[in-house]
Design an enzyme around this catalytic site. Structure first.
Site, PDB file in Angstrom:
ATOM      1  N   LYS A 174      28.038   8.027 -26.913  1.00 17.21           N
ATOM      2  CA  LYS A 174      28.043   8.128 -25.472  1.00 17.21           C
ATOM      3  C   LYS A 174      27.079   9.231 -25.050  1.00 17.21           C
ATOM      4  CE  LYS A 174      30.960  10.606 -22.990  1.00 17.21           C
ATOM      5  NZ  LYS A 174      31.198  12.053 -22.875  1.00 17.21           N
ATOM      6  N   HIS A 204      35.126   8.037 -28.413  1.00 19.95           N
ATOM      7  CA  HIS A 204      35.970   8.625 -29.458  1.00 19.95           C
ATOM      8  C   HIS A 204      37.452   8.606 -29.082  1.00 19.95           C
ATOM      9  CE1 HIS A 204      35.736  12.422 -27.166  1.00 19.95           C
ATOM     10  NE2 HIS A 204      36.765  12.830 -27.868  1.00 19.95           N
ATOM     11  N   LYS A 208      41.483   7.964 -31.465  1.00 18.58           N
ATOM     12  CA  LYS A 208      42.647   8.858 -31.524  1.00 18.58           C
ATOM     13  C   LYS A 208      43.885   8.034 -31.850  1.00 18.58           C
ATOM     14  CE  LYS A 208      40.860  12.118 -28.067  1.00 18.58           C
ATOM     15  NZ  LYS A 208      40.786  13.468 -28.612  1.00 18.58           N
ATOM     16  N   HIS A 266      36.261   7.536 -21.242  1.00 12.97           N
ATOM     17  CA  HIS A 266      37.571   7.802 -21.842  1.00 12.97           C
ATOM     18  C   HIS A 266      38.729   7.352 -20.949  1.00 12.97           C
ATOM     19  CE1 HIS A 266      35.006   9.936 -24.458  1.00 12.97           C
ATOM     20  NE2 HIS A 266      35.003  11.083 -23.833  1.00 12.97           N
TER      21      HIS A 266
END
Ligand code: BG6
Length: 521
Positions: A174, A204, A208, A266
């Site tokens: 990104k 990312h 998680k 995100h």
């Protein structure tokens, strides 16, 4: 009240079921940069320590700086020592990794560099047995992406997918574009050289563990999904609060801002996992189809409503715990009169049968009171209240019962909490809120791996489920596009908040207008 893993079902802690990928080489463009040092190399090291890297595995670092093989290895070892979650670097893990680590100094726009890379890859394939399987990683400034992709194609370094020996894949970091137009252009450039299934656009947050658990929680349990809709839910809040300012990243951040840096990627990923329909199968295409469908169903905010449905703010000087922060405009790399937002809050609605009428409130900011990411789901109040409750009400309002609430805490302390009302001992039939609380660390007895470990592993395995598809990235940009446009034309709409607070008061007003409150986290 606390719950442990169910006592009659032994928790399966012994086998994190990860597959080990086949032989390959990873080529990191931007190998002397921050991302490589902080995230990529520690993740590769952690995979090595967990014996999750292929037996034949090589790393080629590419960057402009003249480091030499030894200099690069030394630098990477230091980076692992500094940033690895696993503590001190173990020689027995590091040595085999470093042995197959090479460095190529070249500028990214020099065609000779790509011919050198081709020769080096051929050598490495031969020497390490990596079988022509190549994973390129773009960890450079985004302005270099298009040129690298084109040059890889021109140098014949991209093998058509599914033909002959060896595979080629590319991971694109990104930001994937800085608006809808540039994201479309980047997709066009990438897809003129690679096939879609060779392109891994990274976010990312999807790596998680607790984010992946949103799907496990929703679709692996029969008790929650029936309540996951407009009939039972009053509203949903997504909070991504950070307690760091733009410290050290001012130059990048000032050109991005909270909407581009956190919301477009995100937060919309979190939203799509929370709100998507059940996929027909747990595979990359089925899951991404549902995420795209959801993103398309989010109502675009028309220009004239942007003022009413969004808030943006910038932090001024303040203190967070023991730290004193200068105001955003005083940060190095930030323009003195900057109007870049460091905080954003939005009220979104989703036009489908599941969610019609259920608002989703999103907020994110830098330099807030603490670091905390949470999805908070508030259920409707019971249709009829027949208990005394006033004495126990808290911040929800003086005369209201606290509604049921489900909290999915993504970080830093990963947990799932369910709040409900119970009668305490005593004469009166009144309710107080109690919480059932499952903590990942206590429950699973393990530290979750870093997001980059999982994502690098998946890319080597050829599993793109946790990466964005091209249409998904574009859809997310198209959602924030009207907001970006409206904000650009309205500098006066920027509010401020002191570092160490929970954001601008205008963000409280945004949700209070609907007679609701931000959850106190
Ligand atoms: C990055 C943003 O993508 O995510 C940063 O560029 C932000 O500004 C970071 O701090 C947050 O990631 P995490 O994993 O620390 O929540």
């Amino acid at each position: 009240m606390e719950t442990k893993a169910a006592p009659d079902v032994a928790p399966r802690r012994e086998a994190p079921a990860y597959s080990v990928p086949g032989a390959c080489t990873i080529v990191i463009f931007g190998a002397s940069g921050d991302l490589t040092a902080r995230k990529l190399m520690p993740a590769l090291y952690a995979l090595a320590e967990q014996k999750l890297l292929p037996r034949c595995f090589a790393i080629i670092g590419v960057a402009r700086r003249d480091l030499g093989n030894e200099g690069f290895r030394q630098r990477m070892r230091e980076a692992v020592g500094r940033f690895s979650r696993l503590g001190a670097v173990r020689d027995d893990v590091w040595a085999p990794l470093a042995e197959n680590m090479q460095y190529l100094a070249t500028s990214f726009d020099e065609s000779k560099g790509y011919l050198d890379l081709r020769d080096l890859l051929a050598q490495v394939d031969q020497a390490c047995g990596t079988e022509g399987n190549h994973l390129f990683y773009l960890a450079t400034p985004p302005t270099a992406y298009a040129g690298i992709v084109r040059s890889l194609g021109e140098a014949g370094l991209v093998k058509p997918d599914g033909h002959g020996k060896g595979w080629t894949r590319i991971i694109i970091e990104k930001p994937f574009g800085r608006d809808l137009g540039s994201a479309q252009e980047l997709n066009r450039q990438a897809l003129s050289v690679f096939r879609e299934r060779q392109v891994y656009r990274i976010d990312h947050y999807l790596g998680k563990e607790t984010v992946q658990n949103i799907l496990a929680f929703r679709f692996g349990n029969s008790i929650f999904e029936p309540l996951w809709n407009r009939r039972y839910m009053d509203h949903v809040q997504l909070t991504v609060a950070e307690d760091l300012g733009a410290e050290g990243r001012g130059e990048y951040y000032d050109r991005a801002g909270a909407l581009r840096d956190m919301v477009q990627n995100h937060m919309l990923q979190l939203l799509s996992l929370v709100a998507m329909e059940p996929p027909a199968a747990f595979d990359a295409e089925a899951i991404r189809d549902e995420k795209v469908k959801l993103l398309r169903a989010v109502r675009r905010i028309p220009a004239e409503r942007v003022g009413a449905q969004t808030v943006r703010g910038q932090y001024t000087a303040g203190t967070i715990g023991q730290r004193t922060l200068v105001g955003y405009r005083e940060e190095s790399g930030v323009a003195r009169g900057s109007t870049t937002e460091t905080y954003a809050a939005l009220r979104l609605t989703i036009d489908n049968w599941r969610w019609a009428g259920v608002p989703f409130y999103l907020r994110t900011g830098k330099a807030l009171a603490s670091r905390l990411t949470e999805v908070t789901i508030q259920y409707r109040e019971p249709p009829l209240l027949m208990f005394e409750h006033a004495a126990h009400a808290d911040h929800e309002g003086p005369d209201r019962l606290e509604p049921n609430r489900l909290s999915l805490r993504i970080q830093p302390d990963e947990r799932i909490m369910l709040r409900f009302g119970l009668k305490p001992p005593g004469e009166h039939m009144s309710l107080i809120p109690v919480v059932m609380d499952f903590g990942y660390r206590e429950g699973f007895g393990a530290q979750p791996p870093e997001a980059y470990e999982r994502l690098l592993l998946d890319a080597m395995l050829g599993d793109s489920t946790l990466f964005l598809r091209g249409d998904e990235a574009e859809s997310a940009w198209s959602l924030v596009a009207p907001i970006l446009e409206a904000w650009a034309g309205d500098a006066k709409g920027l509010t401020s908040y002191p570092a160490g607070s929970w954001g601008p008061t205008a963000a409280d007003a945004l949700i209070e207008r609907d007679d609701r409150r931000w959850a106190r986290l």
